[in-house]
Scaffold this motif. Sequence first.
Motif, PDB file in Angstrom:
ATOM      1  N   GLY A 114       0.792  -1.219   0.000  1.00 46.80           N
ATOM      2  CA  GLY A 114       0.000   0.000   0.000  1.00 46.80           C
ATOM      3  C   GLY A 114       0.824   1.268   0.000  1.00 46.80           C
ATOM      4  O   GLY A 114       0.338   2.326   0.414  1.00 46.80           O
ATOM      5  N   ARG A 115       2.063   1.171  -0.484  1.00 44.73           N
ATOM      6  CA  ARG A 115       2.943   2.345  -0.440  1.00 44.73           C
ATOM      7  C   ARG A 115       2.691   3.299  -1.609  1.00 44.73           C
ATOM      8  O   ARG A 115       3.070   4.460  -1.534  1.00 44.73           O
ATOM      9  CB  ARG A 115       4.414   1.922  -0.466  1.00 44.73           C
ATOM     10  N   VAL A 116       2.084   2.810  -2.686  1.00 43.46           N
ATOM     11  CA  VAL A 116       1.967   3.625  -3.895  1.00 43.46           C
ATOM     12  C   VAL A 116       0.515   3.711  -4.367  1.00 43.46           C
ATOM     13  O   VAL A 116      -0.286   2.802  -4.141  1.00 43.46           O
ATOM     14  CB  VAL A 116       2.863   3.075  -5.027  1.00 43.46           C
ATOM     15  N   THR A 117       0.225   4.806  -5.046  1.00 41.20           N
ATOM     16  CA  THR A 117      -1.126   5.018  -5.577  1.00 41.20           C
ATOM     17  C   THR A 117      -1.153   5.154  -7.093  1.00 41.20           C
ATOM     18  O   THR A 117      -2.191   4.953  -7.716  1.00 41.20           O
ATOM     19  CB  THR A 117      -1.755   6.290  -4.969  1.00 41.20           C
ATOM     20  N   VAL A 118      -0.009   5.527  -7.703  1.00 43.93           N
ATOM     21  CA  VAL A 118       0.052   5.744  -9.147  1.00 43.93           C
ATOM     22  C   VAL A 118       1.297   5.069  -9.707  1.00 43.93           C
ATOM     23  O   VAL A 118       2.381   5.170  -9.123  1.00 43.93           O
ATOM     24  CB  VAL A 118       0.094   7.259  -9.485  1.00 43.93           C
ATOM     25  N   VAL A 119       1.130   4.372 -10.838  1.00 42.40           N
ATOM     26  CA  VAL A 119       2.266   3.712 -11.482  1.00 42.40           C
ATOM     27  C   VAL A 119       2.264   4.009 -12.983  1.00 42.40           C
ATOM     28  O   VAL A 119       1.355   3.602 -13.698  1.00 42.40           O
ATOM     29  CB  VAL A 119       2.232   2.183 -11.292  1.00 42.40           C
ATOM     30  N   PRO A 120       3.272   4.725 -13.490  1.00 41.90           N
ATOM     31  CA  PRO A 120       3.505   4.786 -14.924  1.00 41.90           C
ATOM     32  C   PRO A 120       4.460   3.643 -15.290  1.00 41.90           C
ATOM     33  O   PRO A 120       5.526   3.514 -14.689  1.00 41.90           O
ATOM     34  CB  PRO A 120       4.163   6.157 -15.129  1.00 41.90           C
ATOM     35  N   GLY A 121       4.073   2.826 -16.251  1.00 40.91           N
ATOM     36  CA  GLY A 121       4.907   1.683 -16.599  1.00 40.91           C
ATOM     37  C   GLY A 121       4.974   1.469 -18.095  1.00 40.91           C
ATOM     38  O   GLY A 121       4.486   2.283 -18.884  1.00 40.91           O
ATOM     39  N   VAL A 122       5.602   0.370 -18.468  1.00 41.23           N
ATOM     40  CA  VAL A 122       5.690  -0.027 -19.873  1.00 41.23           C
ATOM     41  C   VAL A 122       5.080  -1.421 -20.000  1.00 41.23           C
ATOM     42  O   VAL A 122       4.945  -2.138 -19.008  1.00 41.23           O
ATOM     43  CB  VAL A 122       7.152  -0.023 -20.377  1.00 41.23           C
ATOM     44  N   PRO A 123       4.688  -1.818 -21.211  1.00 40.38           N
ATOM     45  CA  PRO A 123       3.992  -3.097 -21.371  1.00 40.38           C
ATOM     46  C   PRO A 123       4.733  -4.288 -20.759  1.00 40.38           C
ATOM     47  O   PRO A 123       4.103  -5.163 -20.148  1.00 40.38           O
ATOM     48  CB  PRO A 123       3.881  -3.235 -22.896  1.00 40.38           C
ATOM     49  N   LEU A 124       6.065  -4.344 -20.908  1.00 41.78           N
ATOM     50  CA  LEU A 124       6.813  -5.490 -20.393  1.00 41.78           C
ATOM     51  C   LEU A 124       6.682  -5.627 -18.879  1.00 41.78           C
ATOM     52  O   LEU A 124       6.600  -6.732 -18.341  1.00 41.78           O
ATOM     53  CB  LEU A 124       8.283  -5.359 -20.780  1.00 41.78           C
ATOM     54  N   MET A 125       6.643  -4.495 -18.170  1.00 39.16           N
ATOM     55  CA  MET A 125       6.484  -4.525 -16.720  1.00 39.16           C
ATOM     56  C   MET A 125       5.150  -5.141 -16.341  1.00 39.16           C
ATOM     57  O   MET A 125       5.074  -5.996 -15.445  1.00 39.16           O
ATOM     58  CB  MET A 125       6.584  -3.111 -16.153  1.00 39.16           C
ATOM     59  N   TYR A 126       4.092  -4.710 -16.994  1.00 39.17           N
ATOM     60  CA  TYR A 126       2.760  -5.228 -16.658  1.00 39.17           C
ATOM     61  C   TYR A 126       2.613  -6.689 -17.057  1.00 39.17           C
ATOM     62  O   TYR A 126       1.954  -7.468 -16.371  1.00 39.17           O
ATOM     63  CB  TYR A 126       1.690  -4.366 -17.321  1.00 39.17           C
TER      64      TYR A 126
ATOM     65  N   ARG B  28      -4.301   4.122  -9.889  1.00 40.79           N
ATOM     66  CA  ARG B  28      -4.069   4.538 -11.263  1.00 40.79           C
ATOM     67  C   ARG B  28      -2.792   3.905 -11.784  1.00 40.79           C
ATOM     68  O   ARG B  28      -1.729   4.050 -11.187  1.00 40.79           O
ATOM     69  CB  ARG B  28      -3.933   6.064 -11.306  1.00 40.79           C
ATOM     70  N   ALA B  29      -2.898   3.153 -12.879  1.00 41.50           N
ATOM     71  CA  ALA B  29      -1.734   2.566 -13.533  1.00 41.50           C
ATOM     72  C   ALA B  29      -1.912   2.735 -15.031  1.00 41.50           C
ATOM     73  O   ALA B  29      -3.024   2.602 -15.550  1.00 41.50           O
ATOM     74  CB  ALA B  29      -1.583   1.093 -13.179  1.00 41.50           C
ATOM     75  N   TYR B  30      -0.812   3.016 -15.705  1.00 38.63           N
ATOM     76  CA  TYR B  30      -0.925   3.230 -17.145  1.00 38.63           C
ATOM     77  C   TYR B  30       0.391   2.878 -17.817  1.00 38.63           C
ATOM     78  O   TYR B  30       1.428   2.717 -17.171  1.00 38.63           O
ATOM     79  CB  TYR B  30      -1.346   4.661 -17.464  1.00 38.63           C
ATOM     80  N   SER B  31       0.303   2.744 -19.146  1.00 41.13           N
ATOM     81  CA  SER B  31       1.429   2.225 -19.916  1.00 41.13           C
ATOM     82  C   SER B  31       1.782   3.168 -21.053  1.00 41.13           C
ATOM     83  O   SER B  31       0.932   3.873 -21.595  1.00 41.13           O
ATOM     84  CB  SER B  31       1.052   0.850 -20.479  1.00 41.13           C
ATOM     85  N   ALA B  32       3.081   3.173 -21.406  1.00 45.51           N
ATOM     86  CA  ALA B  32       3.559   3.927 -22.567  1.00 45.51           C
ATOM     87  C   ALA B  32       4.832   3.255 -23.055  1.00 45.51           C
ATOM     88  O   ALA B  32       5.288   2.259 -22.488  1.00 45.51           O
ATOM     89  CB  ALA B  32       3.818   5.389 -22.210  1.00 45.51           C
ATOM     90  N   GLY B  33       5.424   3.786 -24.111  1.00 42.81           N
ATOM     91  CA  GLY B  33       6.676   3.250 -24.610  1.00 42.81           C
ATOM     92  C   GLY B  33       6.523   2.138 -25.622  1.00 42.81           C
ATOM     93  O   GLY B  33       7.512   1.632 -26.149  1.00 42.81           O
TER      94      GLY B  33
END
Length: 212
Positions: free
Chosen positions: A69-81, A103-108
């Motif tokens: 429960g340390r984080v609320t938002v994650v920007p990531g890339v497809p490989l991470m997910y 909130r989590a989302y992907s780019a790259g």
Amino acid sequence: RSGASLDAVGAACVAAVDVSPRDRILLAVPLHHSYGLEHGLLMPILAGATVELLGPFDTRSFGAAMSEGRVTVVPGVPLMYEAMTTVGLGDHGEAWSAGSLRRAYSAGGVLPDAVAAGFRRRFGVRLGQVFGATEVGSVTWSEPDERYEETPADAGRALPGVELRVLCRESPDAVKPLPPGREGQVAVRSPWAMSGYVDGDAAAMRDGFFLT
């Protein structure tokens, strides 16, 4: 890219992703990439949010940060997910949870439908998407609650101030965009676009539009 342009894209990302001082952002994408710079440094600073730097990505640290429960938002890339969806089952992975993640989302790169669906099944969190390029920064934001279920691959809407045109691939002309429904080359005009390449090469620009 100028300081003013970086301020502008940071503010646009704050508004699009809806980040506030209450948020803690888990960053596992490099800060020296445009995506990491905008969403892991500029956006949090302007929002007054906290950043937890993960360093090199590994599923154990990533899963622990979420589950605790340390984080609320994650920007990531497809490989991470994809890794979070498929790696660790039968080991430490079965105890992972979304924790306080809202909130989590992907780019790259293109986010495969199967990866988005797998992450949602395992953690109950829908993935959004950002489309952008180093030269023009973040271009579109795909709101997770809007992109499911009919268009999971939707790259979203242009951020405020960004203009998109679809041009003929063979002879791109920003003054003559293709009509709606036609496929072609995406051209972007952005308030936070680069002022130019170091070597002065302007071949990628057409009347103020960057050819992706």
